[in-house]
Enzyme design. Structure first.
Site, PDB file in Angstrom:
ATOM      1  N   ASN A   1       0.849  -1.196   0.000  1.00  0.00           N
ATOM      2  CA  ASN A   1       0.000   0.000   0.000  1.00  0.00           C
ATOM      3  C   ASN A   1       0.883   1.244   0.000  1.00  0.00           C
ATOM      4  O   ASN A   1       2.039   1.185   0.418  1.00  0.00           O
ATOM      5  CB  ASN A   1      -0.901  -0.005   1.240  1.00  0.00           C
ATOM      6  CG  ASN A   1      -2.033   0.982   1.104  1.00  0.00           C
ATOM      7  OD1 ASN A   1      -1.888   2.161   1.365  1.00  0.00           O
ATOM      8  ND2 ASN A   1      -3.172   0.502   0.640  1.00  0.00           N
TER       9      ASN A   1
ATOM     10  N   HIS B   1     -12.717  18.197  -4.884  1.00  0.00           N
ATOM     11  CA  HIS B   1     -11.765  17.156  -4.497  1.00  0.00           C
ATOM     12  C   HIS B   1     -10.514  17.786  -3.902  1.00  0.00           C
ATOM     13  O   HIS B   1      -9.886  18.636  -4.534  1.00  0.00           O
ATOM     14  CB  HIS B   1     -11.378  16.298  -5.712  1.00  0.00           C
ATOM     15  CG  HIS B   1     -10.489  15.146  -5.344  1.00  0.00           C
ATOM     16  ND1 HIS B   1      -9.325  14.851  -6.015  1.00  0.00           N
ATOM     17  CD2 HIS B   1     -10.586  14.234  -4.352  1.00  0.00           C
ATOM     18  CE1 HIS B   1      -8.761  13.785  -5.459  1.00  0.00           C
ATOM     19  NE2 HIS B   1      -9.501  13.403  -4.450  1.00  0.00           N
ATOM     20  N   HIS B   2     -10.197  17.400  -2.672  1.00  0.00           N
ATOM     21  CA  HIS B   2      -8.973  17.845  -1.990  1.00  0.00           C
ATOM     22  C   HIS B   2      -8.104  16.639  -1.704  1.00  0.00           C
ATOM     23  O   HIS B   2      -8.279  15.976  -0.677  1.00  0.00           O
ATOM     24  CB  HIS B   2      -9.305  18.516  -0.652  1.00  0.00           C
ATOM     25  CG  HIS B   2      -9.960  19.851  -0.773  1.00  0.00           C
ATOM     26  ND1 HIS B   2     -10.574  20.465   0.305  1.00  0.00           N
ATOM     27  CD2 HIS B   2     -10.112  20.695  -1.820  1.00  0.00           C
ATOM     28  CE1 HIS B   2     -11.065  21.636  -0.077  1.00  0.00           C
ATOM     29  NE2 HIS B   2     -10.812  21.796  -1.362  1.00  0.00           N
TER      30      HIS B   2
ATOM     31  N   GLU C   1      -8.915   7.490   3.032  1.00  0.00           N
ATOM     32  CA  GLU C   1      -7.664   7.158   3.738  1.00  0.00           C
ATOM     33  C   GLU C   1      -7.618   7.702   5.167  1.00  0.00           C
ATOM     34  O   GLU C   1      -6.598   7.593   5.849  1.00  0.00           O
ATOM     35  CB  GLU C   1      -6.396   7.624   2.970  1.00  0.00           C
ATOM     36  CG  GLU C   1      -6.150   6.904   1.679  1.00  0.00           C
ATOM     37  CD  GLU C   1      -6.868   7.549   0.502  1.00  0.00           C
ATOM     38  OE1 GLU C   1      -7.071   8.776   0.529  1.00  0.00           O
ATOM     39  OE2 GLU C   1      -7.267   6.829  -0.427  1.00  0.00           O
TER      40      GLU C   1
ATOM     41  N   GLU D   1     -12.068   0.870  -6.129  1.00  0.00           N
ATOM     42  CA  GLU D   1     -10.844   1.212  -6.867  1.00  0.00           C
ATOM     43  C   GLU D   1      -9.889   0.028  -6.986  1.00  0.00           C
ATOM     44  O   GLU D   1      -9.184  -0.114  -7.988  1.00  0.00           O
ATOM     45  CB  GLU D   1     -10.138   2.413  -6.229  1.00  0.00           C
ATOM     46  CG  GLU D   1      -9.641   2.175  -4.812  1.00  0.00           C
ATOM     47  CD  GLU D   1      -8.997   3.417  -4.188  1.00  0.00           C
ATOM     48  OE1 GLU D   1      -9.112   4.500  -4.750  1.00  0.00           O
ATOM     49  OE2 GLU D   1      -8.375   3.277  -3.117  1.00  0.00           O
TER      50      GLU D   1
HETATM   51  C1  NOJ Z   1      -7.313   7.477  -3.368  1.00  0.00           C
HETATM   52  C2  NOJ Z   1      -8.791   7.576  -3.312  1.00  0.00           C
HETATM   53  O1  NOJ Z   1      -9.339   6.483  -2.628  1.00  0.00           O
HETATM   54  C3  NOJ Z   1      -9.288   7.663  -4.729  1.00  0.00           C
HETATM   55  O2  NOJ Z   1     -10.702   7.633  -4.738  1.00  0.00           O
HETATM   56  C4  NOJ Z   1      -8.743   8.908  -5.365  1.00  0.00           C
HETATM   57  O3  NOJ Z   1      -9.162   8.959  -6.695  1.00  0.00           O
HETATM   58  C5  NOJ Z   1      -7.224   8.907  -5.323  1.00  0.00           C
HETATM   59  N1  NOJ Z   1      -6.771   8.657  -4.000  1.00  0.00           N
HETATM   60  C6  NOJ Z   1      -6.630  10.221  -5.784  1.00  0.00           C
HETATM   61  O4  NOJ Z   1      -6.928  11.220  -4.869  1.00  0.00           O
HETATM   62 CA    CA Z   2      -8.042   4.857  -1.198  1.00  0.00          CA
END
Ligand code: NOJ
Ligand code: CA
Length: 702
Positions: free
Chosen positions: A193, A412-413, A483, A507
């Protein structure tokens, strides 16, 4: 001689009775016994006379000072009964009952100048919660936790659904095994990871779901994780005792405390029916009611996003191929773009059009801001400023366009783990959102944390996540944090925290895959603490259809993707696939259009962790119900009774199911849609393909 022994025993029994306290649940099924043995506190738990937990000790070790582990005498006990109910701002039920019996013991250390702590136990019909409290007193002020030593002494070698214990990530596949097998399976379980730190060959995370040999379903987690570090569990695999293990800070301490203060609640859910674990509201009940006076701005969201195309590698977050950039220095207008930047005005408008046409609420756009060229893996402090768009992303025009169609854009941040940098920009970033019509943000903490040495789940970071949420509330902004530490019911208190990731989401289907039984486990583990932004709705399961170099596939049938909107509860639900794909399956997409994201009632109809889950939910403010069912790689027949429907009413049922020959590996897109009329007397039997499931909408007829 015999007489003396009997007398002696009677005397011992007497002292035991004085020191032992028994608490029973309102329905009397659960019984918790607390006792001090030679100055050490112990507790045990039984359910319908079966042992859930054998006597396990309680306490905390303190750094450079006497610990709270022994030398105690019981100096006070208090009991209480509470039976109230409350209405969540959003949720699985309209009204939640909070019914428990409480015991608070005061434990004094006479040898430490009468220093004392309290342990508060709350016994509900569905489990136990307890926490340590450190009241204000003359001889206790600041202290540093060296380790929390709370034992969960299991009755035996339970079957467990576990993740490797880690200070930074929960993005692991769940391992299903007996506890005695954890050690042997640990190495293979620790997959790589972006940020990870395991701590023990037998360390596991919470929520930990287990099934005992005598058929009890047991879940251990925590509630109201505030100003404290996240708890993992270290397993003694000879005696099957789990002991709490806290996430350290950069210098190895487990927590900086100042009385008056308390630990989070330690929670143990128990039932002989798996569905009761899914229906439990114990973790929410142990959180504080919301302090927000106005919650009218907080609304569940169904959204689509400029996202899966980057995750699959079809397009990119970045704008150029430059290997390194510097905010405020790099002039993007002078550099040739690589042409794969998805967050451009024209393309985002296509998503907005799709959202408007299909009744979705919002469009998430990732990769809109400068800095993505070298955002990851460089331990870069000043990585994003959260307000500067790439040249091809027109903030004002997109705001105007989205507003004209009644669609919100989700901000989105991505912090890249650079948390001081995020806090540095937070007010400006939130104000930018307000000025440009955004009312929700997806935040992210990929990679190792800056300040260096801190872990994602330590006390300092947990305070940051809450800071970002409470600050967001000042701007009437809703938050979806990826996260971040796994949830512990805090969205009761801070309902603008709509969802978290904190597990292996969809994802990973593009990064090698999730197991076919993944979504039959998550509701028993990760979801016990709160909603997940799992991002369901993938209809094109071959990732190579978007990116020929990526051979991953989504371990699911198409019909099961629909079920997830019901089985994976969240007030924030994404339709994660691409509009071009949905346009090929508009009959199936109809379910995503129709399904609610807020509910008045929820029922677990069938459940067995790791095997299958079938849930029915009643859409908020309507008489309509939605059902979702998901199963593992073996497939099955599901049988459900629709007795939850209003008596005497007819419903039009649309069933989206796996076709007979559907299979998650070989034939995932084979589905059938049929319409029938049903009533509360109807029973349904439905085939679920391997890795499959089904979804039903039940619309009451006038
Ligand atoms: C991890 C996130 O879980 C994912 O949804 C996102 O697209 C990427 N980071 C980039 O920020
Ligand atoms: Ca993630």
């Amino acid at each position: 001689m015999r007489r003396i022994i009997v007398l002696g025993l009677a005397f011992n029994m007497l002292t035991l009775l004085v020191q032992a306290q028994v608490l029973v649940s309102p329905d009397k099924n659960l019984s918790m016994k607390f006792e001090l043995k030679e100055g050490v506190p112990y507790y045990q738990l039984t359910y319908k006379k079966k042992v859930v937990l054998k006597p396990g000790s309680l306490g905390l070790e303190v750094k450079d000072a006497p610990s709270f582990v022994d030398g105690f005498t019981l100096t006070d006990t208090k009991t209480a009964t509470v039976d109230t109910s409350w209405n969540p701002v959003w949720g699985e039920q309209k009204t939640i009952r909070n019914h428990y019996n409480e015991l608070t013991v005061t434990l004094t250390q006479k040898d430490q100048k009468d220093r004392f702590i309290q342990i508060r136990f709350r016994l509900f019909n569905d489990g136990l919660g307890f926490r340590y409290e450190f009241p204000m007193q003359d001889n206790l002020n600041y202290f540093i936790i060296k380790e929390e030593k709370t034992q969960f002494a299991l009755s035996g070698d339970n079957k467990a659904f576990w993740l490797p214990g880690d200070y930074d990530t929960q993005e692991y596949s769940t391992v299903t095994s007996n506890l005695s097998e954890v050690r042997g399976k640990m190495k293979a379980a620790v997959t790589s990871n972006a940020s990870q730190k395991t701590f023990s060959p037998t360390g596991v995370q919470t929520p930990l779901m287990m099934k005992s040999k005598d058929g009890l379903y047991i879940n251990i987690h925590e509630a109201a994780l505030v100003d404290y570090s996240c708890m993992s569990l270290d397993l003694d695999d000879k005696n099957f005792v789990l002991t709490s293990h806290l996430t350290p800070d950069a210098i190895g301490d487990m927590g900086n405390m100042q009385a008056p203060c308390q630990s989070p609640w330690r929670t143990i859910l128990v039932s002989d029916k798996a569905g009761d674990i899914l229906e439990s509201k114990l973790v929410l009940n142990l959180n504080e009611p919301t302090k927000f006076e106005d919650t009218s701005w907080i609304k569940p969201i169904k959204y689509i996003g400029v996202w899966w195309e980057m995750i699959t590698g079809k397009s990119q977050w970045s704008y150029t191929d430059m290997p390194a950039v510097q905010l405020g220095v790099t002039d993007y207008s002078k550099v040739k773009p690589h042409g794969k930047h998805a967050a451009n005005t024209k393309h985002v408008k296509e998503y907005i059009d799709f959202a408007a046409l299909h009744g979705l609420d919002a469009v998430l756009v990732e990769g809109w801001n400068e800095g993505w060229e070298d955002w990851f893996g460089k331990s870069k402090d000043y990585v994003f400023d959260f307000v500067t768009p790439y040249p091809d992303f027109d903030v004002k025009e997109l705001h105007r366009y989205a507003a004209s169609k009644g669609i919100k854009i989700i901000m989105h941040h991505e912090t890249s783990g650079s948390v001081r940098n995020y806090e540095r920009h937070l007010d400006t970033a939130y104000q930018f959102m307000v000025d440009n019509g955004y009312n929700a943000v997806k935040s992210g903490y990929v990679g190792n944390i800056l300040p260096r040495g801190e872990y994602h789940y330590g006390q300092w970071m947990n305070n940051h996540y809450l800071y970002a949420i409470t600050k967001a509330a000042e701007y009437k902004i809703m938050v979806n944090a990826h996260e971040a530490v796994r949830p512990t019911g805090l969205s009761r208190t801070y309902p603008n925290l709509l969802a978290n990731e904190a597990a292996r989401g969809t994802e990973y289907e593009a990064f090698g895959g999730n197991n076919a039984d993944h979504t039959t486990i998550l509701p028993f583990t990760r979801l016990i603490g709160g909603p997940m932004d799992y991002t369901p709705g993938i209809f094109e399961t071959r990732v190579s259809a978007y990116n020929p170099t990526n051979n991953s596939f989504v371990h699911t049938t198409l019909a099961r993707q629909l079920a997830l909107y019901v089985t994976m509860y969240s007030p924030l639900q994404m339709a994660a696939d691409l509009p071009e794909t949905y346009n090929k399956f508009l009959d199936a997409f109809k379910f995503i259009e129709d399904v609610a994201v807020d509910w008045d009632d929820s029922k677990a109809l069938e459940a067995e962790p790791g095997d299958y889950i079938t849930i029915a939910r009643k859409a908020k403010g309507t008489n309509n119900w939605f059902v979702g069912s998901t199963c593992d790689e073996n497939g099955r027949m599901s049988s459900i009774d629709l007795k939850f429907l209003d008596k005497g009413k007819k419903y039009s049922a649309t069933i989206y199911a796996d076709a007979k020959d559907a299979h998650y590996e070989t034939n995932p897109q084979a589905y059938i849609i049929r319409k029938i009329e049903v009533t509360s007397k109807s029973k349904l039997t439905q085939h679920c393909a391997p890795g499959g499931g089904y979804a039903i909408s039940l619309i009451q007829k006038k």
